[in-house]
Design an enzyme around this catalytic site. Structure first.
Site, PDB file in Angstrom:
ATOM      1  N   LYS A  73     -34.798 -30.287  29.233  1.00 33.27           N
ATOM      2  CA  LYS A  73     -34.267 -29.680  28.014  1.00 33.27           C
ATOM      3  C   LYS A  73     -33.251 -28.576  28.290  1.00 33.27           C
ATOM      4  O   LYS A  73     -32.148 -28.567  27.729  1.00 33.27           O
ATOM      5  CB  LYS A  73     -35.406 -29.123  27.161  1.00 33.27           C
ATOM      6  CG  LYS A  73     -34.889 -28.426  25.906  1.00 33.27           C
ATOM      7  CD  LYS A  73     -35.990 -27.874  25.035  1.00 33.27           C
ATOM      8  CE  LYS A  73     -35.381 -27.165  23.831  1.00 33.27           C
ATOM      9  NZ  LYS A  73     -36.407 -26.633  22.913  1.00 33.27           N
ATOM     10  N   ASP A 124     -33.135 -24.204  13.133  1.00 35.22           N
ATOM     11  CA  ASP A 124     -32.420 -24.242  14.416  1.00 35.22           C
ATOM     12  C   ASP A 124     -31.601 -25.519  14.524  1.00 35.22           C
ATOM     13  O   ASP A 124     -32.041 -26.593  14.097  1.00 35.22           O
ATOM     14  CB  ASP A 124     -33.433 -24.186  15.567  1.00 35.22           C
ATOM     15  CG  ASP A 124     -32.809 -23.661  16.846  1.00 35.22           C
ATOM     16  OD1 ASP A 124     -31.573 -23.582  16.905  1.00 35.22           O
ATOM     17  OD2 ASP A 124     -33.555 -23.337  17.781  1.00 35.22           O
ATOM     18  N   ASP A 156     -27.187 -20.028  17.026  1.00 34.44           N
ATOM     19  CA  ASP A 156     -27.283 -21.253  16.233  1.00 34.44           C
ATOM     20  C   ASP A 156     -28.661 -21.415  15.596  1.00 34.44           C
ATOM     21  O   ASP A 156     -29.069 -22.529  15.256  1.00 34.44           O
ATOM     22  CB  ASP A 156     -26.959 -22.476  17.096  1.00 34.44           C
ATOM     23  CG  ASP A 156     -27.893 -22.590  18.296  1.00 34.44           C
ATOM     24  OD1 ASP A 156     -28.667 -21.652  18.542  1.00 34.44           O
ATOM     25  OD2 ASP A 156     -27.847 -23.621  18.996  1.00 34.44           O
TER      26      ASP A 156
END
Length: 1299
Positions: free
Chosen positions: A986, A917, A1218
Site C-alpha cells: 500500500k 479520504d 486529500d
C-alpha cells in the site's frame, strides 16, 4: 561519569572559568556554598597568597580614600552627612551601643538617636547607589560617543574629480550650504545607468534577489537602523565603498537605506556624503533617494531654491513627483515632512490620494462563482461565540504574543515533594540566578568585542546582538539550556534555531491600539450576535476596514542566522557553570562547565555536539520541574487568526508569518508571489483564512485515557511512547561493551557487539524523541483543555496547506487527531448517525471493499462492542484497540454511544469530525489528466456498486508475477508465498505517484515485511530461519499497559527538539494509510549479508513497479513527459516553474549546494544550502521532483476549490491534504462539492496550459533559442501526451470517489 573530555576548541574557554559579577559575592547555602568566589591559583604558596591579599586590601583602601577626597571637594553638606556616626550591626552575643555624632565645621552637634542615625545612613547609602548608577550610565554614554567619533563618516571616493569637489565643498561650507552642494551633485549625476554600470556585478540582477554577501550587507544595514546604530552603518558603507572589490557588492538599495536613516535624523551633511558615494559608484538616484533628500530638507526647513532644483533634476531623470507619495513606502511622519518640503517649492501641490481602485476580482474560471456578485441567498458560517467573548479572547492572545513565549504545565507525573526534590529545586534556582548574572556579563563583553570588529569596517554581529534586550536574550538562552536533551544537540542545529528565534522576535509589530480597533470591527463578521450590511469573505471584510500592509523585510542569509546562533550558544557555554560538588561531592570547590562540546559520528559524519553534564541532567530529573516553554507562534491561537491579505500578512496578530513557508534564506518563492497580481492569489488567501477560522476544542475523555497510559509506562502498541526507563540497556556480561577488549573475542564477534550496541542506542534515542514529542502535544492539550482555540494555516511551495502550530494540530498521528474535535457542534439530522457508523468502520480498516450500507449494517452488528468500548475502554473487551486507528475509533465509539442514547438522535449536537479520504488521490489525478479509463476504474472515478481498492489490485497483480517466478524456480518468489498482501504494497503504491524511487519503495516494503511476525528474516545456510518474536526480558505487548522492549510505533528520527525550537520549519508528516503496528524485538535485526528481508523487498519493489506500469500506462507516460521536461529545463540553467490552475506561482527550490564556512569559536561550521539561486539547478532533484510536486499542486487546487465552495454553503471544513473533514450532518453535501470541483478542475486543459506556460517561460528568449537544450525542450513540450476517452462527468456519480 566524573568528567567529560574536551574536544577541539576548548582552549578558548579559559576566561569562562571566572564567574560573572563582582568578586566576593555571598555564597549560597547548600551545594553552592563557598564556590562562587573568584577562582585562585592552586599552585601559589601560602606566603604568595597572603601577599596578594594584602595587596588587594591596600588597593581597596586607596580607592576609598580617593573617593572621600572627591566627595569632600564636592560640597560641605555631603561631607557633614558622612561624618555622622551610625550604629554598627549587632554582633553575635549582643548589641553594640551607637556612637554619638559630632557637629561639622562649627562644632559638636547634639547627639542623635540610634533610629535617626540609621535613617540618615540608609538615605546616604541610597544616594550613593543612585550616584553610582548615574555615573555608570554617564560613563557608558561617554564611551559610546567616543566610539562613534572613531567611526568614519567622510567618504573615500575613487573618482579624483568627485574627491576634489567634495574637498572643495567641505572647505567652503560656510559660504555654500550642503543643500546647494547636493543640488549641484544631483545635476552632475548620470541620467541613467550606463551600459558599463548596468553590467557591473553590483547590479547583476534585480535588487530583491540579493544573495550571499549582498544579502548579508543589506541585513546588516537594516539591523543598524533598527537598533539606532546609523553611524556604524555609514562607517561600514564608507569602508566597503573605498575598496573596489567590496564596492561591487553595494547596491542602490543599500545607499538608499543609509540615506533614509540620515533623513529621519535631519543630518544633511551625512546624507550628502552618501550621495557622493552613490555617484562615485556609477548609480543613478531613484525615487527613494529623492524621497530621503527631500524629507531631510523638510525637517531642516531649508530654502525653496535648493528644493526646486532637486525637483527639477528629478523630473529630468524621468521620475514623477507623484511617485514619491504613491510608490515609496513612507510612515505618516515621513510623508508629512516630505510634503512640507515639496510645498515650499510648489505651494499649490496636493499629494495624490492613494488610488482607490475598485476591488480586484480573480478572473479564474474556476473561481468565478466564488467572486461573482454576492448572492443574497449565500450565508457564510459564523462562530458560536458572542462579540464580547471574542474580544476577550483577542486580548488574551495579544498578551501571549507580546510576551513572545508561553509557559505550560507538563503532564508528566507529579513527584512527591521529598527533601531531595526540594533541595534540587532550590539548587537549580540558585544556579539560574547566577547564570543570569554571568550571561548578562558575557553578552556585554561579546557586544564590546563585536563593536570593535565593526569599527574596523567588518560585518560583525554587533547590530544583530542589539536587536533584543539583554533580558530577552538571557531568558531565551536559559530556556534553551533547560530544553537540551541528555544526549546533547548538534551545534549546527542549535545555532540555526537560536538565530531564527532572534530573527522572528525582532519582527514583532507595535501597532496594538490600531490593530485592536480594526480587529474589533472585523469580529462583527464572525460573532454570533452581530450583523453586517452585506455578507462577504473575511479577507474582503478586513480590506474594507483599511488594513495597512506590514512592511516586508528581507530574510537573513542562512550564514548570518547560524553565525548569530553560534555566538549565542558560545555565550551560554561560557556563562553556564556549576559547582563540581554536584558531580563529585568530595571534589574541591571549583566551577565546572554545564555544557561540553564533544564530537560524535552521525551517519558516518563527524559532527560537533553540545552536551549537558550528566550531573546537571540528573539535577533536572531530580527537581522534576513541571513547566514547558514554547514560542507564542508554536502554539494554537486563542482567537480567530488575522485573514490572509498578502503573501506576508495574515495569521498571528503581531508575529509576521509567510503565506508560503520555505527554507530559511530562500527568497525565490516570495519574489514570485510578490510579482504575481494580487487578485490571482485570492483563492489561496481565502482558503487559508477559511481553514484557520475553524474553531477547535480538546476531547477531554480521550485525553484523560491517554494521560493515564502516558504516566504508566506508555503503550507503544497504541502510539503512546514509553518513558526512557523502558529503553533497552547496554548489554551486560560477556556481551557488554568492555567485552570487546577480551583477547578471546574474534573480530566478527566484536563487530556484532558494536552493531548490537548501536542498535540499542538508536532505539533509546528514538524512544526519547517520541516521548518528548508526545509530552509537548499532551501538555498543550491539557493546557487548552477548557479553551476554544484556532489553528492558523500557511502552505508549502507546492500549495499544500499546514497548520502553523507544529506540536498540536490535526495533521499528526492517530493519537493527535483523536484529541481534537470541532468547538462548534451541529445536530446530526436524519443521516448524521449513519455517517458516524460508517466512519467508525472505516477507522477499523475493515470492510474496505464493502458498500456504505454494508459498513453501516456491520456497525449495527458490533453495537454491543462499540458501547462496551465507550463505557469501559480500559477494562472491557477493548474492541477499539484492534482498529487501524484505535484512538480515533475510540473517540467515535464514544460519539456513537452518546448519539444512540440521546432521546432524539437526529437532534443530538455532534462535535465529532467525520473524514472522507480520496482513493489513492495521486493516481486519481493522473487518471483524470490522461482520461485513462482503466486507471479511473481502479481509483473509483467511475461509479460502481462496490468500492475498488487499487492496493488490493496491485497486490493481486504482484502475486501473479510471483507465482510465475516461483514456477520457474526463483527461490525468493517461492519463500514469499502467502506474504504478499494489501498492507505490504500500500505505502509504495500510494507514494509512487509522488516520486518515490525504487530505493525508497524497497525501504517501505522492508519495513512492512519486518512487521510480519512469522516472516523469515534471516537466511541460515541453505535454509531460512525466523527470529523469535520476543527476547529474554521482553514484556508482552498484548497488554496496553505494558510497553514492549523494542522500539515504539510511529515515525522515528533524530533526537527530540528542544521545546518550541524545532518543528516551526518542518512540514508535518502525512499519515500514509493505517498506522503501522509497532515492530517487535525481531523487527530490528543487525544488518547481515544473510538478511533475507533485503532480498525479498528488492524483489517485491521491482514487481510493484512492473504492476503499476501495466495497470496505469497513461499515468507512466505523463510522468515520463514531466520528468523529461524538467530535465531539459534544468539543463538550460533554470529551475522548473509553473502556475497552478488557480494562479499560484510555483518554483522548485532545488539547486546545487552552496557552502559557507563559519570559522572560530567552539568549532568551524559548514552551512550548506540548496536554495541559492546563484547556483545551477540540481538536475536530478529537478527532474525527480517535478511529477510529484505537480500532482501535489493539483490536489492542493482541488482542496482549495472544495474549501471555498463548502464555506459558501455554510459548512465547517478542514483538510489533511486529500482527506476532508466536516460534521456528520454535512458529509453528503461535502461529497457532492468535492466531486463537482474535481470535475471542474480537470475540465481545464491542464497539461496543454502547462506546455504553453513552459514554452513561454523557457523557450521564448531569442538569446537562447539556438541552444540545443532549448530546441529539445521545445520539441518535448509540444508533444503533450495524448488523452484517452474517459468521460469526467461520470465522477459526479461515483459514490466512492472520496469515501
Amino acid at each position: 561519569m566524573s568528567a567529560v573530555r574536551w574536544g577541539r576548541g576548548a582552549a578558548g574557554f579559559g576566561r569562562a572559568l571566572w564567574p560573572a559579577g563582582p568578586p566576593g559575592l555571598l555564597a549560597e547555602e547548600g551545594a553552592l556554598g563557598g564556590v562562587w568566589g573568584r577562582k585562585r591559583s592552586s599552585t601559589a604558596s601560602p606566603c604568595e597568597q597572603d601577599r596578594r591579599k594584602d595587596w588587594g586590601h591596600a588597593e581597596l583602601l586607596e580607592v576609598l580614600k580617593a573617593r572621600v577626597r572627591q566627595l569632600q571637594a564636592e560640597g560641605v553638606a555631603e561631607v557633614t552627612v558622612k561624618r555622622v556616626a551610625v550604629p554598627r550591626a549587632p554582633e553575635a552575643g549582643g548589641a553594640q551601643p551607637a556612637r554619638q555624632a559630632k557637629a561639622g565645621a562649627e562644632g559638636a552637634a547634639p547627639a542623635l538617636s540610634s533610629r535617626w542615625a540609621q535613617k540618615l545612613d540608609n538615605d546616604q547609602r541610597l544616594m550613593e547607589k543612585r550616584k553610582q548608577r548615574l555615573e555608570g550610565k554617564l560613563q557608558k554614554h561617554v564611551e559610546k560617543v567616543a566610539w562613534q567619533k572613531q567611526l568614519r563618516l567622510e567618504p573615500r571616493l575613487l573618482s579624483r574629480k568627485l574627491a576634489s569637489q567634495l574637498q572643495h565643498w567641505e572647505q567652503g561650507t560656510p559660504r555654500s550650504p550642503w543643500e546647494e552642494q547636493l543640488a549641484q551633485l544631483l545635476q552632475e549625476a548620470p541620467q541613467r545607468l550606463g551600459g558599463k554600470a548596468a553590467a557591473a556585478p553590483a547590479v547583476r540582477g534585480p535588487e530583491s534577489r540579493l544573495e550571499g554577501q549582498q544579502q548579508r550587507l543589506l541585513s546588516f544595514f537594516e539591523c543598524c537602523l533598527l537598533t539606532g546604530h546609523l553611524p556604524l552603518a555609514h562607517h561600514v558603507l564608507v569602508t566597503h565603498h573605498s575598496k573596489s572589490q567590496q564596492r561591487r557588492l553595494l547596491t542602490l538599495s543599500m545607499y538608499n537605506m543609509v540615506m533614509l536613516g540620515w533623513a529621519r535624523q535631519g543630518s544633511f551633511k551625512e546624507l550628502t556624503y552618501v550621495f557622493f558615494m552613490l555617484k562615485d559608484a556609477g548609480l543613478a538616484p531613484d525615487l527613494r533617494s529623492y524621497a530621503a533628500a527631500l524629507q531631510c530638507m523638510g525637517r531642516l526647513d531649508q530654502d525653496a531654491g535648493t528644493i526646486r532644483r532637486c525637483l527639477k533634476q528629478m523630473a529630468q531623470d524621468g521620475l514623477q513627483l507623484q511617485g514619491l507619495f504613491t510608490a515609496v513606502p513612507l510612515g505618516a511622519e515621513e510623508r508629512a515632512e516630505l510634503l512640507r518640503a515639496v510645498r515650499k517649492a510648489k505651494p499649490s501641490f496636493t499629494p495624490p490620494r492613494l488610488p482607490v481602485s475598485p476591488p480586484q476580482v480573480n478572473t479564474s474560471p474556476l473561481l468565478r462563482d466564488i467572486y461573482a456578485k454576492q448572492d443574497p441567498a449565500v450565508s457564510y458560517p459564523r462562530l458560536h461565540l458572542s462579540l464580547k467573548e471574542l474580544q476577550g479572547l483577542f486580548r488574551r492572545q495579544l498578551r501571549v504574543e507580546m510576551a513572545t513565549t508561553i509557559t505550560v504545565e507538563s503532564v508528566e507525573k507529579v513527584p512527591l515533594l521529598t527533601k531531595e526534590v526540594l533541595h534540587a529545586r532550590k539548587t537549580l534556582a540558585g544556579l539560574r540566578s547566577r547564570w543570569k548574572t554571568a550571561l548578562y556579563q558575557e553578552l556585554q563583553e561579546t557586544k564590546e568585542s563585536e563593536a570593535h570588529a565593526a569599527q574596523e569596517g567588518r560585518l560583525s554581529l554587533f547590530p544583530y546582538l542589539c536587536l533584543l534586550s539583554e533580558k530577552e536574550v538571557v531568558g531565551m538562552l536559559l530556556q534553551t539550556l533547560q530544553a537540551l536533551p541528555a544526549q546533547g544537540e548538534s551545534l549546527l542545529f542549535l545555532a540555526h534555531e537560536l538565530g531564527l528565534r532572534v530573527f522572528k522576535r525582532k519582527q514583532l509589530r507595535n501597532e496594538v491600539q490600531e490593530l485592536e480597533q480594526r480587529y474589533s470591527e472585523y469580529l462583527h463578521l464572525l460573532a454570533s450576535d452581530t450583523q453586517v450590511e452585506e455578507p462577504c469573505l473575511p479577507r474582503q471584510r478586513w480590506e474594507a476596514l483599511g488594513e495597512t500592509e506590514a512592511p516586508h523585510e528581507q530574510p537573513w542569509p542562512t550564514s548570518v542566522v547560524v553565525q548569530l546562533g553560534k555566538q549565542l550558544a558560545e555565550v551560554l557555554v561560557r556563562a553556564a557553570r556549576m559547582p563540581s560538588s554536584l558531580a563529585a561531592p568530595r571534589s574541591p570547590a571549583t566551577l565546572i562547565p554545564v555544557l561540553y562540546h564533544v564530537y560524535s559520528f552521525r551517519s558516518f559524519r563527524q559532527i560537533g555536539i553540545l552536551k549537558p553534564h550528566p550531573a546537571f541532567t540528573q539535577l533536572l530529573e531530580t527537581a522534576a520541574e513541571r513547566t514547558l516553554t514554547f514560542e507564542s507562534t508554536d502554539v494554537p491561537m486563542l482567537c480567530p487568526p488575522l485573514p490572509w491579505t498578502s503573501p506576508h500578512s495574515g495569521a498571528f496578530l503581531l508575529s509576521p508569518t509567510k503565506m508560503m513557508r520555505s527554507v530559511e534564506g530562500s527568497q525565490q518563492h516570495q519574489l514570485l508571489l510578490e510579482r504575481c497580481p494580487p487578485a490571482e492569489l485570492h483563492g489561496a488567501l481565502d482558503a487559508l483564512t477559511q481553514l484557520g477560522n475553524c474553531a477547535w476544542r480538546v476531547n477531554g475523555r480521550v485525553l484523560d485515557l491517554v494521560l493515564e497510559l502516558f504516566n504508566d509506562k506508555g503503550c507503544p502498541r497504541l502510539g503512546v511512547p514509553a518513558p526512557p526507563s523502558e529503553a533497552p540497556r547496554p548489554p551486560e556480561g560477556r556481551q557488554a561493551p568492555k567485552g570487546c577488549l577480551l583477547p578471546e573475542v574474534s573480530p566478527a564477534e566484536k563487530a556484532e557487539m558494536r552493531r548490537e550496541l548501536a542498535r540499542r542506542l538508536k532505539v533509546a534515542r528514538e524512544m526519547q524523541s517520541l516521548r518528548a514529542d508526545a509530552l509537548y502535544r499532551l501538555s498543550l492539550a491539557q493546557h487548552l483543555r477548557h479553551c476554544v482555540f484556532w489553528l492558523p494555516h500557511n502552505m508549502d511551495f507546492r500549495g499544500r496547506t499546514y497548520p502553523c502550530s507544529p506540536h498540536f494540530n490535526h495533521l499528526g498521528s492517530d493519537l493527535a487527531r483523536a484529541l481534537l474535535e470541532f468547538a462548534q457542534g451541529r445536530p446530526l439530522g436524519p443521516h448524521g448517525l449513519n455517517w458516524l457508523k460508517i466512519h467508525l468502520v472505516n477507522l477499523t480498516g475493515l470492510k474496505k471493499r464493502e458498500s456504505l450500507e454494508a459498513r453501516r449494517d456491520y456497525a449495527d452488528e458490533l453495537m454491543e462492542d462499540i458501547l462496551d468500548s465507550a463505557d469501559r475502554p480500559m477494562t472491557g473487551r477493548k474492541w477499539w484497540m484492534e482498529a487501524d486507528e484505535p484512538w480515533q475509533a475510540l473517540a467515535c465509539c464514544m460519539e456513537v454511544a452518546r448519539a444512540v442514547r440521546a432521546p432524539d438522535p437526529t437532534a443530538y449536537v455532534s462535535h465529532f469530525p467525520v473524514h472522507q479520504d480520496g482513493s489513492c488521490n495521486g493516481l486519481q489525478h493522473y487518471a483524470a489528466l490522461g482520461r485513462d479509463g482503466a486507471g479511473a476504474a481502479s481509483v473509483n472515478l467511475l461509479p460502481s456498486d462496490l468500492p475498488q481498492d487499487v492496493y488490493s489490485e496491485v497486490a493481486a497483480q504482484v502475486e501473479v508475477f510471483r507465482r510465475q517466478d516461483a514456477e520457474q524456480g526463483v527461490r525468493v518468489a517461492q519463500m514469499l508465498e502467502g506474504f504478499i498482501g494489501r498492507k505490504v504494497v500500500k505505502q509504495t503504491v500510494m507514494t509512487v505517484v509522488y516520486g518515490v524511487t525504487r530505493y525508497g519503495g524497497r525501504l517501505q516494503i522492508e519495513k512492512r515485511l519486518r512487521e510480519i511476525h512469522d516472516f523469515p528474516q534471516v537466511r541460515a545456510g541453505p535454509g531460512l530461519q525466523t527470529l523469535p518474536a520476543a527476547v529474554p526480558g521482553q514484556v508482552d505487548t498484548g497488554s496496553c499497559l505494558c510497553p514492549p522492549w523494542g522500539p515504539p510505533a510511529g515515525p522515528v528520527g533524530a533526537s527530540p527538539p528542544p521545546q518550541s525550537l524545532r518543528g516551526h520549519h518542518q512540514a508535518p508528516r502525512r499519515e500514509a494509510g493505517p498506522r503501522p503496528r509497532p515492530a517487535r524485538a525481531h523487527a530490528l535485526p543487525s544488518p547481515s549479508p544473510q538478511d533475507f528481508v533485503w532480498e525479498a523487498s528488492h524483489y517485491l519493489v521491482r514487481q510493484v513497479f512492473n504492476s503499476l506500469q501495466e495497470m496505469f500506462s497513461g499515468t507512466r507516460s505523463i510522468q515520463r513527459w514531466l520528468t523529461e521536461s524538467a530535465r531539459l529545463i534544468s539543463h538550460t540553467g533554470s529551475a522548473v516553474e509553473w502556475v497552478t490552475p488557480l494562479g499560484i506561482p510555483i518554483v522548485q527550490p532545488y539547486h546545487r549546494d552552496s557552502k559557507v564556512m563559519i570559522k572560530g569559536g567552539l568549532q568551524s561550521l559548514t552551512v550548506s544550502s540548496s536554495v541559492d539561486t546563484s547556483q545551477k539547478p540540481n538536475t536530478l532533484k529537478q527532474k525527480n521532483g517535478f511529477p510529484p510536486n505537480f500532482i501535489h499542486s493539483l490536489d492542493s487546487s482541488h482542496m482549495i476549490l472544495t474549501a471555498l465552495h463548502c464555506y459558501r454553503k455554510g459548512l465547517t471544513f478542514v483538510s489533511v491534504h486529500d482527506c476532508f473533514w466536516t460534521h456528520a450532518a454535512d458529509v453528503a453535501v461535502m461529497n457532492q462539492v468535492c466531486r463537482e470541483q474535481f470535475v471542474r478542475l480537470h475540465s481545464q486543459p491542464i497539461l496543454h496550459n502547462l506546455s504553453r506556460f513552459l514554452i513561454k517561460r523557457f523557450c521564448s528568449d531569442p538569446r537562447t533559442s539556438k541552444s540545443v537544450w532549448v530546441s529539445r525542450l521545445m520539441d518535448t513540450l509540444l508533444s503533450v501526451p495524448k488523452a484517452g476517452t474517459f468521460n469526467l462527468e461520470q465522477v459526479k456519480r461515483s459514490t466512492y470517489f472520496f469515501s
